[in-house]
Design a protein around this motif. Structure first.
Motif, mmCIF file in Angstrom:
data_model
loop_
_atom_site.group_PDB
_atom_site.id
_atom_site.type_symbol
_atom_site.label_atom_id
_atom_site.label_comp_id
_atom_site.label_asym_id
_atom_site.label_seq_id
_atom_site.Cartn_x
_atom_site.Cartn_y
_atom_site.Cartn_z
ATOM 1 N N GLU A 159 30.172 54.833 108.026
ATOM 2 C CA GLU A 159 30.779 54.555 109.323
ATOM 3 C C GLU A 159 32.228 55.061 109.337
ATOM 4 O O GLU A 159 32.880 55.132 108.298
ATOM 5 N N SER A 160 32.708 55.387 110.514
ATOM 6 C CA SER A 160 34.002 56.057 110.649
ATOM 7 C C SER A 160 35.161 55.370 109.920
ATOM 8 O O SER A 160 35.919 56.043 109.211
ATOM 9 N N TYR A 211 34.770 56.023 106.267
ATOM 10 C CA TYR A 211 34.964 57.441 105.963
ATOM 11 C C TYR A 211 36.449 57.802 105.946
ATOM 12 O O TYR A 211 36.907 58.542 105.083
ATOM 13 N N ARG A 212 37.194 57.271 106.873
ATOM 14 C CA ARG A 212 38.627 57.558 106.902
ATOM 15 C C ARG A 212 39.327 56.974 105.677
ATOM 16 O O ARG A 212 40.237 57.582 105.120
ATOM 17 N N ARG A 249 25.469 61.349 110.850
ATOM 18 C CA ARG A 249 26.814 60.787 110.737
ATOM 19 C C ARG A 249 27.690 61.627 109.812
ATOM 20 O O ARG A 249 28.880 61.828 110.085
ATOM 21 N N GLU A 288 28.958 64.661 111.610
ATOM 22 C CA GLU A 288 29.985 64.243 112.574
ATOM 23 C C GLU A 288 31.309 63.948 111.855
ATOM 24 O O GLU A 288 32.379 64.390 112.288
ATOM 25 N N ASN A 289 31.231 63.205 110.751
ATOM 26 C CA ASN A 289 32.438 62.875 109.987
ATOM 27 C C ASN A 289 33.133 64.124 109.461
ATOM 28 O O ASN A 289 34.364 64.256 109.537
ATOM 29 N N GLN A 298 34.834 66.137 112.194
ATOM 30 C CA GLN A 298 36.061 65.473 112.627
ATOM 31 C C GLN A 298 37.166 65.616 111.586
ATOM 32 O O GLN A 298 38.334 65.825 111.943
#
Length: 222
Positions: free
Chosen positions: A150-151, A154-155, A203, A206-207, A210
């Protein structure tokens, strides 16, 4: 790394090693060594928390690993990153060598030890795996599951990786990280198994896209 994480992992270590080790004292001796290695300063991502996340994926997808490969996967999780230096090129080989030192103290059959070594070495090039061992493929997919997290996680991971490469300037890091991410994004698939693709692929793409955009914009998480 929370002490509770260590306690849970120690229990798991004892559970999978006590039946195979000749000298009971070696169970605790090797655990202390593993714990110390994974707790070294500078290990912001490749630490005990990474092992906990891997075991979480294993526990949630138990049917994906063959019963005769369960021990191999568990030991591979414990040993695959035990030697880690972001400046070094042979972490996987060194980790496999330490596993072989451990295996010499156990009743593991030679073929199991050889399989374990392959599991560890293959983490150097996940997507280049040509083995038909589905359990190995699942293990490798779980090792890259962080890409499909999840974002917020991931960050956090992005910042942890940057900290591990603190010896590089922002420009050097951005260049190397961008090259790695682009190579991942251009691969036909990021995961080896249908399970990995189902759980993480969308996901992860997408990650990565980004993060590449952030890197291009000059943003580096720390």
């Amino acid at each position: 790394q929370h002490p509770m994480c260590w306690h849970d992992l120690e229990q798991r270590w004892a559970g999978c090693t006590q039946p195979i080790i000749r000298n009971a004292e070696d169970v605790s001796r090797w655990w202390k060594w593993l714990r110390d290695e994974y707790s070294r300063p500078g290990r912001h991502y490749h630490n005990m928390s990474h092992l906990t996340e891997l075991f979480g994926h294993v526990d949630r997808n138990q049917g994906a690993i063959a019963s005769d490969r369960k021990l191999v996967v568990e030991l591979a999780i414990f040993f695959h990153d035990v030697i880690y230096d972001a400046k070094a090129k042979e972490n996987e080989e060194q980790s496999a060598a330490r596993f072989q030192d451990f295996a010499a103290l156990t009743t593991l059959p030679a073929e199991t030890t050889a399989a374990m070594v392959e599991y560890i070495l293959q983490t150097k090039r996940h997507l280049e795996c040509t083995s038909e061992d589905l359990s190995m493929q699942v293990f490798l997919d779980f090792d890259l599951a962080i890409l499909g997290s999840e974002s917020p996680r991931y960050r956090e991971y992005c910042g942890q990786v940057r900290q591990e490469y603190c010896h590089l300037s922002d420009d050097q890091f951005r260049q190397g990280r961008t090259a790695f991410l682009q190579s991942q994004l251009t691969a036909p698939q990021l995961y080896l198994t249908a399970l990995g693709r189902q759980l993480f692929e969308a996901r992860a793409r997408e990650n990565i896209a980004q993060e590449l955009q952030r890197l291009a914009d000059g943003t580096v998480f720390v």
